[in-house]
Design a protein around this motif. Structure first.
Motif, PDB file in Angstrom:
ATOM      1  N   GLY A  12      31.364 -21.145  -9.616  1.00 10.03           N
ATOM      2  CA  GLY A  12      32.138 -22.392  -9.650  1.00 10.03           C
ATOM      3  C   GLY A  12      32.269 -22.845 -11.098  1.00 10.03           C
ATOM      4  N   THR A  14      34.595 -22.892 -13.171  1.00  4.74           N
ATOM      5  CA  THR A  14      35.801 -23.597 -13.627  1.00  4.74           C
ATOM      6  C   THR A  14      35.893 -24.986 -12.984  1.00  4.74           C
ATOM      7  OG1 THR A  14      37.156 -22.725 -11.821  1.00  4.74           O
ATOM      8  CG2 THR A  14      37.065 -21.411 -13.841  1.00  4.74           C
ATOM      9  N   GLY A  15      34.873 -25.350 -12.218  1.00  3.98           N
ATOM     10  CA  GLY A  15      34.926 -26.592 -11.432  1.00  3.98           C
ATOM     11  C   GLY A  15      34.645 -27.847 -12.233  1.00  3.98           C
ATOM     12  N   ASP A  16      34.794 -28.949 -11.538  1.00  4.00           N
ATOM     13  CA  ASP A  16      34.656 -30.281 -12.131  1.00  4.00           C
ATOM     14  C   ASP A  16      33.236 -30.536 -12.653  1.00  4.00           C
ATOM     15  OD1 ASP A  16      35.327 -33.217 -12.367  1.00  4.00           O
ATOM     16  OD2 ASP A  16      33.805 -33.313 -10.783  1.00  4.00           O
ATOM     17  N   LEU A  17      32.255 -30.224 -11.853  1.00  2.48           N
ATOM     18  CA  LEU A  17      30.871 -30.494 -12.248  1.00  2.48           C
ATOM     19  C   LEU A  17      30.485 -29.664 -13.476  1.00  2.48           C
ATOM     20  CD1 LEU A  17      28.249 -32.056 -11.345  1.00  2.48           C
ATOM     21  CD2 LEU A  17      27.524 -29.892 -10.345  1.00  2.48           C
ATOM     22  N   ARG A  20      32.286 -31.192 -16.515  1.00  2.00           N
ATOM     23  CA  ARG A  20      31.901 -32.554 -16.888  1.00  2.00           C
ATOM     24  C   ARG A  20      30.433 -32.668 -17.285  1.00  2.00           C
ATOM     25  NH1 ARG A  20      31.411 -36.560 -13.747  1.00  2.00           N
ATOM     26  NH2 ARG A  20      31.578 -35.289 -11.888  1.00  2.00           N
ATOM     27  N   ALA A  45      34.398 -17.727 -11.284  1.00  2.00           N
ATOM     28  CA  ALA A  45      35.130 -18.473 -10.261  1.00  2.00           C
ATOM     29  C   ALA A  45      36.350 -17.629  -9.919  1.00  2.00           C
ATOM     30  CB  ALA A  45      35.552 -19.846 -10.782  1.00  2.00           C
ATOM     31  N   ARG A  46      37.179 -18.159  -9.033  1.00  2.00           N
ATOM     32  CA  ARG A  46      38.324 -17.360  -8.630  1.00  2.00           C
ATOM     33  C   ARG A  46      39.439 -17.326  -9.664  1.00  2.00           C
ATOM     34  NH1 ARG A  46      39.365 -18.663  -2.464  1.00  2.00           N
ATOM     35  NH2 ARG A  46      39.627 -20.660  -3.498  1.00  2.00           N
ATOM     36  N   ASP A  47      39.525 -18.371 -10.474  1.00  2.00           N
ATOM     37  CA  ASP A  47      40.618 -18.467 -11.450  1.00  2.00           C
ATOM     38  C   ASP A  47      40.634 -17.261 -12.393  1.00  2.00           C
ATOM     39  OD1 ASP A  47      41.016 -21.845 -11.422  1.00  2.00           O
ATOM     40  OD2 ASP A  47      39.121 -20.972 -10.762  1.00  2.00           O
ATOM     41  N   HIS A  86      36.022 -13.791 -10.034  1.00  2.00           N
ATOM     42  CA  HIS A  86      35.152 -13.216  -9.007  1.00  2.00           C
ATOM     43  C   HIS A  86      35.326 -14.005  -7.720  1.00  2.00           C
ATOM     44  CE1 HIS A  86      31.096 -11.886  -7.493  1.00  2.00           C
ATOM     45  NE2 HIS A  86      31.030 -13.128  -7.057  1.00  2.00           N
ATOM     46  N   ASP A  87      35.498 -13.292  -6.612  1.00  2.00           N
ATOM     47  CA  ASP A  87      35.510 -13.969  -5.314  1.00  2.00           C
ATOM     48  C   ASP A  87      34.158 -13.724  -4.668  1.00  2.00           C
ATOM     49  OD1 ASP A  87      35.718 -14.783  -2.718  1.00  2.00           O
ATOM     50  OD2 ASP A  87      37.727 -13.961  -2.407  1.00  2.00           O
ATOM     51  N   VAL A  88      33.428 -14.802  -4.464  1.00  2.00           N
ATOM     52  CA  VAL A  88      32.037 -14.656  -4.011  1.00  2.00           C
ATOM     53  C   VAL A  88      31.909 -14.003  -2.633  1.00  2.00           C
ATOM     54  CG1 VAL A  88      31.153 -16.560  -5.403  1.00  2.00           C
ATOM     55  CG2 VAL A  88      31.935 -17.004  -3.057  1.00  2.00           C
ATOM     56  N   SER A 119      27.454 -23.916  -8.353  1.00  2.00           N
ATOM     57  CA  SER A 119      28.142 -25.204  -8.446  1.00  2.00           C
ATOM     58  C   SER A 119      29.485 -25.065  -7.736  1.00  2.00           C
ATOM     59  CB  SER A 119      28.337 -25.567  -9.921  1.00  2.00           C
ATOM     60  OG  SER A 119      29.097 -26.741 -10.017  1.00  2.00           O
ATOM     61  N   MET A 120      29.386 -24.840  -6.447  1.00  2.00           N
ATOM     62  CA  MET A 120      30.613 -24.662  -5.653  1.00  2.00           C
ATOM     63  C   MET A 120      30.364 -25.163  -4.241  1.00  2.00           C
ATOM     64  SD  MET A 120      30.329 -20.543  -5.342  1.00  2.00           S
ATOM     65  CE  MET A 120      32.048 -20.449  -4.907  1.00  2.00           C
ATOM     66  N   GLU A 149      23.363 -26.873  -5.822  1.00  2.00           N
ATOM     67  CA  GLU A 149      23.826 -28.259  -5.819  1.00  2.00           C
ATOM     68  C   GLU A 149      23.669 -28.846  -4.429  1.00  2.00           C
ATOM     69  OE1 GLU A 149      24.911 -30.771  -7.458  1.00  2.00           O
ATOM     70  OE2 GLU A 149      24.517 -29.861  -9.396  1.00  2.00           O
ATOM     71  N   LYS A 150      23.843 -30.137  -4.341  1.00  2.00           N
ATOM     72  CA  LYS A 150      23.828 -30.785  -3.045  1.00  2.00           C
ATOM     73  C   LYS A 150      25.219 -30.670  -2.412  1.00  2.00           C
ATOM     74  CE  LYS A 150      25.312 -35.451  -3.788  1.00  2.00           C
ATOM     75  NZ  LYS A 150      25.082 -36.863  -3.646  1.00  2.00           N
TER      76      LYS A 150
HETATM   77  P1  NAD Z   1      35.193 -28.023  -7.633  1.00  2.00           P
HETATM   78  O1  NAD Z   1      36.005 -27.980  -6.394  1.00  2.00           O
HETATM   79  O2  NAD Z   1      35.708 -28.741  -8.827  1.00  2.00           O
HETATM   80  O3  NAD Z   1      34.892 -26.530  -8.084  1.00  2.00           O
HETATM   81  C1  NAD Z   1      34.703 -25.478  -7.182  1.00  2.00           C
HETATM   82  C2  NAD Z   1      34.579 -24.163  -7.933  1.00  2.00           C
HETATM   83  O4  NAD Z   1      34.332 -23.107  -6.999  1.00  2.00           O
HETATM   84  C3  NAD Z   1      35.833 -23.759  -8.716  1.00  2.00           C
HETATM   85  O5  NAD Z   1      35.392 -23.215  -9.949  1.00  2.00           O
HETATM   86  C4  NAD Z   1      36.456 -22.676  -7.833  1.00  2.00           C
HETATM   87  O6  NAD Z   1      37.232 -21.737  -8.553  1.00  2.00           O
HETATM   88  C5  NAD Z   1      35.227 -22.022  -7.269  1.00  2.00           C
HETATM   89  N1  NAD Z   1      35.470 -21.279  -6.020  1.00  2.00           N
HETATM   90  C6  NAD Z   1      35.963 -21.741  -4.849  1.00  2.00           C
HETATM   91  N2  NAD Z   1      36.036 -20.740  -3.943  1.00  2.00           N
HETATM   92  C7  NAD Z   1      35.565 -19.624  -4.545  1.00  2.00           C
HETATM   93  C8  NAD Z   1      35.381 -18.270  -4.135  1.00  2.00           C
HETATM   94  N3  NAD Z   1      35.671 -17.842  -2.894  1.00  2.00           N
HETATM   95  N4  NAD Z   1      34.841 -17.409  -5.028  1.00  2.00           N
HETATM   96  C9  NAD Z   1      34.520 -17.806  -6.271  1.00  2.00           C
HETATM   97  N5  NAD Z   1      34.672 -19.060  -6.710  1.00  2.00           N
HETATM   98  C10 NAD Z   1      35.202 -19.963  -5.865  1.00  2.00           C
HETATM   99  O7  NAD Z   1      33.755 -28.553  -7.191  1.00  2.00           O
HETATM  100  P2  NAD Z   1      32.707 -29.466  -8.040  1.00  2.00           P
HETATM  101  O8  NAD Z   1      33.126 -30.873  -7.932  1.00  2.00           O
HETATM  102  O9  NAD Z   1      32.514 -28.879  -9.379  1.00  2.00           O
HETATM  103  O10 NAD Z   1      31.367 -29.330  -7.198  1.00  2.00           O
HETATM  104  C11 NAD Z   1      30.551 -28.179  -7.219  1.00  2.00           C
HETATM  105  C12 NAD Z   1      29.264 -28.426  -6.452  1.00  2.00           C
HETATM  106  O11 NAD Z   1      28.572 -29.508  -7.048  1.00  2.00           O
HETATM  107  C13 NAD Z   1      29.443 -28.807  -4.991  1.00  2.00           C
HETATM  108  O12 NAD Z   1      28.351 -28.277  -4.264  1.00  2.00           O
HETATM  109  C14 NAD Z   1      29.348 -30.309  -4.999  1.00  2.00           C
HETATM  110  O13 NAD Z   1      28.890 -30.816  -3.767  1.00  2.00           O
HETATM  111  C15 NAD Z   1      28.311 -30.511  -6.082  1.00  2.00           C
HETATM  112  N6  NAD Z   1      28.366 -31.807  -6.747  1.00  2.00           N
HETATM  113  C16 NAD Z   1      29.440 -32.187  -7.496  1.00  2.00           C
HETATM  114  C17 NAD Z   1      29.438 -33.405  -8.161  1.00  2.00           C
HETATM  115  C18 NAD Z   1      30.591 -33.827  -9.038  1.00  2.00           C
HETATM  116  O14 NAD Z   1      30.454 -34.848  -9.698  1.00  2.00           O
HETATM  117  N7  NAD Z   1      31.701 -33.132  -9.090  1.00  2.00           N
HETATM  118  C19 NAD Z   1      28.344 -34.248  -8.046  1.00  2.00           C
HETATM  119  C20 NAD Z   1      27.262 -33.846  -7.274  1.00  2.00           C
HETATM  120  C21 NAD Z   1      27.282 -32.627  -6.647  1.00  2.00           C
END
Ligand code: NAD
Length: 490
Positions: A12, A14-17, A20, A45-47, A86-88, A119-120, A149-150
């Motif tokens: 994950g 490339t994700g938000d957490l 940030r 991540a998938r991107d 990568h696709d998990v 973190s996904m 993560e939670k």
């Molecule tokens: P997000 O949706 O922004 O990111 C998800 C990531 O997973 C992306 O990088 C995406 O490309 C990747 N992904 C999705 N499907 C995939 C696959 N099949 N194979 C590979 N990669 C794949 O999510 P987020 O907000 O970053 O949250 C991540 C984790 O952190 C979650 O468990 C969320 O509950 C937890 N969390 C987030 C926050 C927050 O502030 N954003 C706070 C607390 C907990």
């Protein structure tokens, strides 16, 4: 600072957490000297990004988080970053990842120490863990750690299934379940306060404490997180994890030593003595709420992506009871919610009043003494306040409550690591004190499940509190019934 050698793999990535919090926190560890030459970061991540783009994104995330950051250091830092699409769910991809991980391990001499950070979406946690093991990514010479993560499940059964999957690949002492509240300075300070001060710990029981109040108040509404939040609710999102962690630290016995293993033993013991309610007791001791509009805010049900008939709880208040020698008869009141008056977390420990109020004698039995209250401010500012009674200056003899206040000053605040920085540091160090163990998670779900099940079986009359208030009337009534009231009120 101790310098660690490790290879991080962020799922994950490339994700938000990750953007940030995780990369900026890692950079802070780098600046503090906890990471030197011997570390590498693999984002996945998938991107379909490449290394160059990944490094740009990480650089931007550092800049956004720390406008004053030394960008020359950041330039060197991001050279340790690599990206793999990568696709998990695709097992074949793990072979590519394995080659890269082994290559980076050699190149950066990370001694086979591997941290896998998930973190996904939680539905992938179990699968990723099992694939990491079956496809040979776990290290043979160094340490392998899994950070997740939670949320950890949505009830006891789903948490148990997830845990069984994780345990198929990692041992309990390799699993780091993130609860970012445990990374907060003041939550950790509870232990210093309790076990570093004679007068605190010697009064820390049902002879002297009347009740304990924990408030996690949020000002924001659901924002754009309805997809997740509307299926979770305040009870599952906040009580099962953060509040239970705070409660167990307040309630636990003194650990033999301040080590992760010793602290865990005591937290688990405390949670074991938490009374699990019957549905009838749950109905009496827990109340829920959902916010309604005020002049500037809309009803929760009118927020984007929230169903018009949502029965989701955006507020919860409850009373917890421990059946043990220390706490028998002392309620722990907890509350948390969105769209409340302000954003803060505080703990109010309310002491019993003196058995006899000699200042009220002989005219009246109406005591004028206020209770001693020890307030622990967790956020936004860390600090303590102690309410005592003192004589009002003057000829007569009257008492009035005064406050001894301690607030962390700005310099200390700058020294205070962000929760994620601290938790990443703990992971490098191999210290599990500030992570939730499976036993803690399972006791917390067992407690919460009864309440959630009861609520799922009834249709609430929502909305029942106005945005900007401190929740529904039922929350105040919960304490009034016991002839008590919330210390923090509007
Ligand atoms: P997000 O949706 O922004 O990111 C998800 C990531 O997973 C992306 O990088 C995406 O490309 C990747 N992904 C999705 N499907 C995939 C696959 N099949 N194979 C590979 N990669 C794949 O999510 P987020 O907000 O970053 O949250 C991540 C984790 O952190 C979650 O468990 C969320 O509950 C937890 N969390 C987030 C926050 C927050 O502030 N954003 C706070 C607390 C907990």
């Amino acid at each position: 600072a101790t310098e660690y050698s490790s290879l991080f793999t962020f799922f994950g990535g490339t994700g938000d957490l990750a953007k940030r919090k995780l990369y900026p926190s890692l950079f802070k560890l780098y600046v503090r000297g906890n990471l030197g030459e011997h570390f590498a970061v693999l984002g996945t991540a998938r991107d379909s990004w490449d290394d160059a783009h990944f490094r740009d994104v990480v650089t931007e995330s550092i800049q956004a988080d720390q406008p004053d950051a030394d960008m020359h250091a950041a330039e060197v830092f991001v050279k340790h970053f690599y990206y793999l699409a990568h696709d998990v769910t695709d097992k074949a991809h793990y072979a590519v990842m394995k080659d890269l991980v082994e290559k980076l391990d050699k190149q950066y001499e990370t001694k086979g120490n591997r941290i896998f950070y998930l973190s996904m979406a939680p539905r992938f946690f179990g699968e990723v863990a099992l694939n990491l093991k079956s496809e040979g990514l776990l290290s043979e010479d160094g340490s392998s750690r899994l950070v997740i993560e939670k949320p950890f499940g949505t009830d006891f059964d789903t948490a148990k299934t997830l845990n069984d999957q994780l345990s198929g690949a990692f041992t309990e002492n390799q699993i780091y379940r993130i609860d970012h509240y445990l990374g907060k300075e003041m939550v950790q300070n509870i232990q210093a306060l309790r076990f570093g001060n004679t007068f605190v710990e010697s009064l820390w029981n049902n002879r002297y404490i009347d009740n304990v109040q924990i408030t996690l108040s949020e000002k924001l509404g659901v924002e754009d997180r309805a997809g997740y939040y509307d299926t979770a609710g305040a009870l599952r999102d906040m009580v099962q994890n953060h509040i239970m962690q705070i409660v167990s630290q307040l309630a636990m016995e003194q650990p033999v030593a301040f080590t992760d293993a010793d602290v865990r033993v005591e937290k688990i013991k405390a949670l074991r003595s938490l009374r699990v309610y019957s549905p009838a007791e749950a109905a009496k001791n827990f109340v829920r709420g959902q916010y309604g509009a005020n002049d500037t805010e809309v009803d929760y049900r009118d927020e984007p992506n929230v169903p018009k008939d949502s029965a989701n709880d955006t507020f919860v208040a409850g009373k917890l009871l421990f059946d043990n020698y220390r706490w028998s008869g002392v309620p722990f009141y907890v509350r948390t919610g969105k769209r409340l008056a302000d954003k803060f977390t505080r703990i109010d420990v309310v002491f019993k009043k003196p058995l006899i109020d000699i200042f009220a004698f002989p005219q009246s039995m109406n005591t004028t003494l206020a209770p001693n209250v020890l307030t622990i401010y967790v956020e936004p500012n860390s600090g303590f306040s102690l309410q005592l009674n003192a004589k009002t200056a003057g000829q007569g003899f009257e008492t009035e409550p005064i406050h001894l206040d301690f607030q962390q000053d700005v310099a200390q605040k700058e020294e205070t690591p962000e929760p994620y920085e601290r938790l990443l540091h703990d992971t490098l160090k191999g210290d599990q004190t500030n992570f939730a163990s499976w036993n803690e998670v399972s006791y917390a779900w067992t407690f919460v499940d009864v309440i959630q099940k009861l609520w799922d079986s009834e249709t609430p009359d929502f909305p029942n509190y106005v945005s900007g208030s401190m929740g529904p009337a039922a929350s105040d009534e919960l304490l009034q019934r016991d002839h008590r009231s919330w210390i923090y009120r509007l």
